[in-house]
Enzyme design. Structure first.
Site, mmCIF file in Angstrom:
data_model
loop_
_atom_site.group_PDB
_atom_site.id
_atom_site.type_symbol
_atom_site.label_atom_id
_atom_site.label_comp_id
_atom_site.label_asym_id
_atom_site.label_seq_id
_atom_site.Cartn_x
_atom_site.Cartn_y
_atom_site.Cartn_z
ATOM 1 N N ARG A 72 -0.890 1.781 13.172
ATOM 2 C CA ARG A 72 -1.531 0.565 12.670
ATOM 3 C C ARG A 72 -1.433 0.390 11.151
ATOM 4 O O ARG A 72 -2.101 -0.475 10.588
ATOM 5 C CB ARG A 72 -2.989 0.505 13.128
ATOM 6 C CG ARG A 72 -3.873 1.590 12.573
ATOM 7 C CD ARG A 72 -5.307 1.406 13.070
ATOM 8 N NE ARG A 72 -6.253 2.059 12.208
ATOM 9 C CZ ARG A 72 -6.412 3.378 12.117
ATOM 10 N NH1 ARG A 72 -5.653 4.192 12.841
ATOM 11 N NH2 ARG A 72 -7.301 3.891 11.307
ATOM 12 N N HIS A 73 -0.631 1.200 10.508
ATOM 13 C CA HIS A 73 -0.426 1.049 9.067
ATOM 14 C C HIS A 73 1.033 0.796 8.725
ATOM 15 O O HIS A 73 1.922 1.459 9.260
ATOM 16 C CB HIS A 73 -0.869 2.314 8.314
ATOM 17 C CG HIS A 73 -2.356 2.494 8.275
ATOM 18 N ND1 HIS A 73 -3.021 3.296 9.153
ATOM 19 C CD2 HIS A 73 -3.302 1.954 7.449
ATOM 20 C CE1 HIS A 73 -4.329 3.256 8.880
ATOM 21 N NE2 HIS A 73 -4.524 2.454 7.856
ATOM 22 N N GLU A 81 -9.408 -2.186 12.839
ATOM 23 C CA GLU A 81 -9.926 -3.096 11.811
ATOM 24 C C GLU A 81 -8.924 -4.225 11.583
ATOM 25 O O GLU A 81 -7.755 -3.978 11.310
ATOM 26 C CB GLU A 81 -10.121 -2.305 10.506
ATOM 27 C CG GLU A 81 -10.597 -3.181 9.365
ATOM 28 C CD GLU A 81 -10.542 -2.473 8.017
ATOM 29 O OE1 GLU A 81 -10.958 -1.304 7.924
ATOM 30 O OE2 GLU A 81 -10.078 -3.107 7.052
ATOM 31 N N GLU A 127 0.145 4.232 0.490
ATOM 32 C CA GLU A 127 -0.438 5.370 1.203
ATOM 33 C C GLU A 127 0.554 5.941 2.217
ATOM 34 O O GLU A 127 1.269 5.197 2.865
ATOM 35 C CB GLU A 127 -1.733 4.931 1.906
ATOM 36 C CG GLU A 127 -2.847 4.674 0.907
ATOM 37 C CD GLU A 127 -3.583 3.370 1.158
ATOM 38 O OE1 GLU A 127 -3.577 2.903 2.294
ATOM 39 O OE2 GLU A 127 -4.137 2.824 0.187
ATOM 40 N N ARG A 136 -1.909 -6.861 12.013
ATOM 41 C CA ARG A 136 -3.013 -6.332 12.835
ATOM 42 C C ARG A 136 -3.508 -7.399 13.808
ATOM 43 O O ARG A 136 -3.821 -7.105 14.956
ATOM 44 C CB ARG A 136 -4.168 -5.898 11.933
ATOM 45 C CG ARG A 136 -3.850 -4.705 11.060
ATOM 46 C CD ARG A 136 -4.488 -3.428 11.586
ATOM 47 N NE ARG A 136 -4.141 -2.314 10.734
ATOM 48 C CZ ARG A 136 -5.000 -1.702 9.921
ATOM 49 N NH1 ARG A 136 -6.265 -2.106 9.870
ATOM 50 N NH2 ARG A 136 -4.605 -0.681 9.186
ATOM 51 N N ARG A 158 0.860 -1.187 0.000
ATOM 52 C CA ARG A 158 0.000 0.000 0.000
ATOM 53 C C ARG A 158 0.889 1.227 0.000
ATOM 54 O O ARG A 158 1.690 1.405 0.927
ATOM 55 C CB ARG A 158 -0.889 0.008 1.259
ATOM 56 C CG ARG A 158 -1.733 -1.253 1.432
ATOM 57 C CD ARG A 158 -2.984 -1.194 0.594
ATOM 58 N NE ARG A 158 -3.645 -2.485 0.485
ATOM 59 C CZ ARG A 158 -4.830 -2.771 1.023
ATOM 60 N NH1 ARG A 158 -5.471 -1.874 1.731
ATOM 61 N NH2 ARG A 158 -5.374 -3.955 0.832
ATOM 62 N N SER A 183 -11.446 -7.025 6.286
ATOM 63 C CA SER A 183 -12.586 -6.527 5.511
ATOM 64 C C SER A 183 -13.011 -7.620 4.562
ATOM 65 O O SER A 183 -12.163 -8.337 4.018
ATOM 66 C CB SER A 183 -12.188 -5.312 4.666
ATOM 67 O OG SER A 183 -12.121 -4.159 5.456
HETATM 68 P P1 ATP Z 1 -7.677 0.771 7.077
HETATM 69 O O1 ATP Z 1 -9.042 1.364 6.825
HETATM 70 O O2 ATP Z 1 -7.487 0.306 8.483
HETATM 71 O O3 ATP Z 1 -6.562 1.611 6.559
HETATM 72 P P2 ATP Z 1 -8.265 -0.783 4.757
HETATM 73 O O4 ATP Z 1 -9.750 -0.854 4.883
HETATM 74 O O5 ATP Z 1 -7.651 0.191 3.823
HETATM 75 O O6 ATP Z 1 -7.609 -0.598 6.218
HETATM 76 P P3 ATP Z 1 -8.356 -3.280 3.416
HETATM 77 O O7 ATP Z 1 -8.081 -2.841 2.034
HETATM 78 O O8 ATP Z 1 -9.747 -3.548 3.831
HETATM 79 O O9 ATP Z 1 -7.692 -2.236 4.423
HETATM 80 O O10 ATP Z 1 -7.399 -4.544 3.702
HETATM 81 C C1 ATP Z 1 -7.810 -5.705 4.410
HETATM 82 C C2 ATP Z 1 -6.983 -5.868 5.674
HETATM 83 O O11 ATP Z 1 -5.576 -5.814 5.390
HETATM 84 C C3 ATP Z 1 -7.182 -4.771 6.700
HETATM 85 O O12 ATP Z 1 -8.325 -5.010 7.485
HETATM 86 C C4 ATP Z 1 -5.909 -4.865 7.516
HETATM 87 O O13 ATP Z 1 -5.941 -5.957 8.416
HETATM 88 C C5 ATP Z 1 -4.894 -5.174 6.451
HETATM 89 N N1 ATP Z 1 -4.288 -3.944 5.965
HETATM 90 C C6 ATP Z 1 -4.625 -3.242 4.871
HETATM 91 N N2 ATP Z 1 -3.854 -2.158 4.710
HETATM 92 C C7 ATP Z 1 -2.991 -2.183 5.745
HETATM 93 C C8 ATP Z 1 -1.925 -1.328 6.131
HETATM 94 N N3 ATP Z 1 -1.593 -0.258 5.406
HETATM 95 N N4 ATP Z 1 -1.240 -1.641 7.243
HETATM 96 C C9 ATP Z 1 -1.576 -2.735 7.966
HETATM 97 N N5 ATP Z 1 -2.552 -3.578 7.653
HETATM 98 C C10 ATP Z 1 -3.268 -3.311 6.559
HETATM 99 MG MG MG Z 2 -10.949 -2.438 5.088
#
Ligand code: ATP
Ligand code: MG
Length: 430
Positions: free
Chosen positions: A220-221, A353, A214, A404, A212, A356
């Site tokens: 937590r990211h 979270e 971002e 996570r 990612r 998803s």
């Molecule tokens: P958040 O809203 O917490 O940034 P997200 O909704 O963008 O997460 P999803 O695309 O739904 O993340 O990814 C599914 C799962 O992968 C997340 O619930 C999380 O456990 C993990 N995940 C996703 N992006 C990240 C990140 N940048 N860092 C840590 N874990 C991540």
């Molecule tokens: Mg999500």
């Protein structure tokens, strides 16, 4: 015989053993030296009284430096005053590799270092039992997940991490050059695992990296994460939610049974959750946040502050279901009775979270209009869309971040603690 420190007990009194490990501590009292040897399973006290120790062994012991790697051959002696009730009386000490001084980081718990310093010298940091414990437990977590999913008929797959299309569009990706083409690091195996439903696997899982781009700077990211993904045919979101909550319970149970020692190193008592977890709707979650003073519009993603308020009202684990369709990716299936919401869910632990998931759109035309309504061009989803035209079964799935999950399980305050060599906005080395 070669032993780990954990394989020795006072009952071995008189036994010959060989230990390999690191010099954790040295207490030199002149005529008596105590050395604490550390290996991956724990500690052993090595005791050297000058009077009865062979001269060359005593001379070697005098030269020992902390964190050097050694081999020690000796005899076990039951000693109630020593840690674990035994000590080693050495007959032979070999310094296999000497550590320089000063150390970049202390391995003894006495001086807590900043997380950044610890991560800069991660190999040293990982020598600390309570840090190593995280990764010994992580190993069990992954093992249990594989066992659970395999025994439920899921086939483990690996999909490409170098891809040409954005999974969900819009999200930032890491570009890379792929010969004469532009490519990206994949942000999720989403499209591929759906295509594998068209291929007829019915149940697949993947444990692999997602990337990612971002610019988060949160606890937590990360920018590289290990994701556990499943996809399952002939079931809706409720079916895969059940799999997810059972999986979580199984993982906690296994860790509790098989990792007691590492939990102790961490000073943790694990509470094994019970399925089913609570399910609250997005609307209910919104109400909780609003009733506690949070200002938030229907349709928005839930902010961290809102999630903290919501989490404080619920058990550790709960699902938030029925999200606004606009807040979820294009492939989430709109609720047939109320297309403003979709058959999607987030698994939460307190305010964080963990996963998803959703039932997916499996009809080609619906998918095309969903893509368009999100401003995405169907042209860039060619291989994916083709799979929907020749018999795509109804299907659902989810993605769960390993780091996570470990954060939640081990009460880690920063996700970086759950990754050996975390990648974040600033950290590319080591
Ligand atoms: P958040 O809203 O917490 O940034 P997200 O909704 O963008 O997460 P999803 O695309 O739904 O993340 O990814 C599914 C799962 O992968 C997340 O619930 C999380 O456990 C993990 N995940 C996703 N992006 C990240 C990140 N940048 N860092 C840590 N874990 C991540
Ligand atoms: Mg999500």
């Amino acid at each position: 015989m070669r032993k780990y420190t954990s394989e020795i007990s006072p009952n071995d009194d008189g036994a010959d053993v060989t230990l390999f490990g690191w010099i954790h501590e040295i207490r030199d009292l002149g005529g008596l030296i105590f050395v604490i040897l550390r290996d991956r399973e724990g500690f052993a006290q090595v005791t050297l009284p000058k009077k009865v120790t062979k001269k060359e062994v005593f001379v070697t012991a005098k030269k020992l430096k902390r964190e050097s790697v050694v081999r020690i051959d000796g005899i076990v002696r039951a000693e109630p005053k020593a840690p674990n009730g035994f000590e080693i009386i050495p007959k032979y000490i070999e310094i296999l590799n000497e550590a320089l001084t000063p150390l970049p980081l202390e391995v003894t718990e006495k001086v807590p270092a900043e997380l950044d310093t610890r991560l800069d010298h991660r190999f040293m940091d990982l020598r600390r039992p309570k840090i190593q414990a995280i990764f010994r437990i992580r190993h069990q977590v992954l093992q249990s997940i594989r066992d659970f999913l395999s025994s439920n008929g899921f086939v483990e797959v690996n999909t490409p991490k170098i891809v040409s299309t954005a999974t969900e569009g819009g999200t930032e990706l890491f570009p890379l050059s792929y010969f004469d083409k532009e490519a990206f690091l994949n942000q999720s195996p989403q499209l591929y695992k759906q295509v594998l439903m068209a291929a007829g696997f019915e149940r697949v899982f993947e444990i692999g990296p997602i990337f990612r781009a971002e610019e988060h700077d949160t606890t937590r990211h990360l920018n590289e994460v290990i994701s556990i993904d499943i996809e399952m045919s002939f079931t809706d979101h409720k079916g895969v939610m059940e799999i997810l909550e059972k999986l979580i319970c199984k993982v906690y149970k296994d860790v509790n049974e098989k990792c007691q020692k590492y939990l102790e190193w961490l000073g943790l008592a694990l509470e094994v959750p019970n399925a089913p977890f609570d399910r609250i709707t997005y609307n209910e979650a919104l109400e909780i946040a609003r009733s506690k003073g949070e200002r938030i519009e229907w349709g928005e993603d839930l902010s961290t502050s809102a999630l903290r308020l919501i989490g404080s009202e619920l058990d550790d684990f709960y699902f938030i279901v029925d999200w606004p369709t606009d807040a979820k990716p294009f492939y989430a299936m709109p609720n047939p009775e109320n297309p403003k919401i979709c058959n999607s869910f987030d698994l939460m632990h307190s305010w964080i979270e963990l996963a998803s998931g959703a039932q997916r759109i499996h009809k080609y035309e619906v998918l095309i209009s969903s893509l368009k309504s999100k401003g995405l061009s169907p042209d860039s989803f060619g291989f994916y869309l083709e799979a929907f035209r020749y018999g795509m079964p109804p299907h659902s799935g989810w993605g769960l971040g390993v780091e996570r999950l470990l954060m939640a399980m081990l009460n880690l305050k920063n996700i970086r603690e759950a990754s050996l060599f975390p990648r974040d906005r600033h950290r590319l080395i080591p």
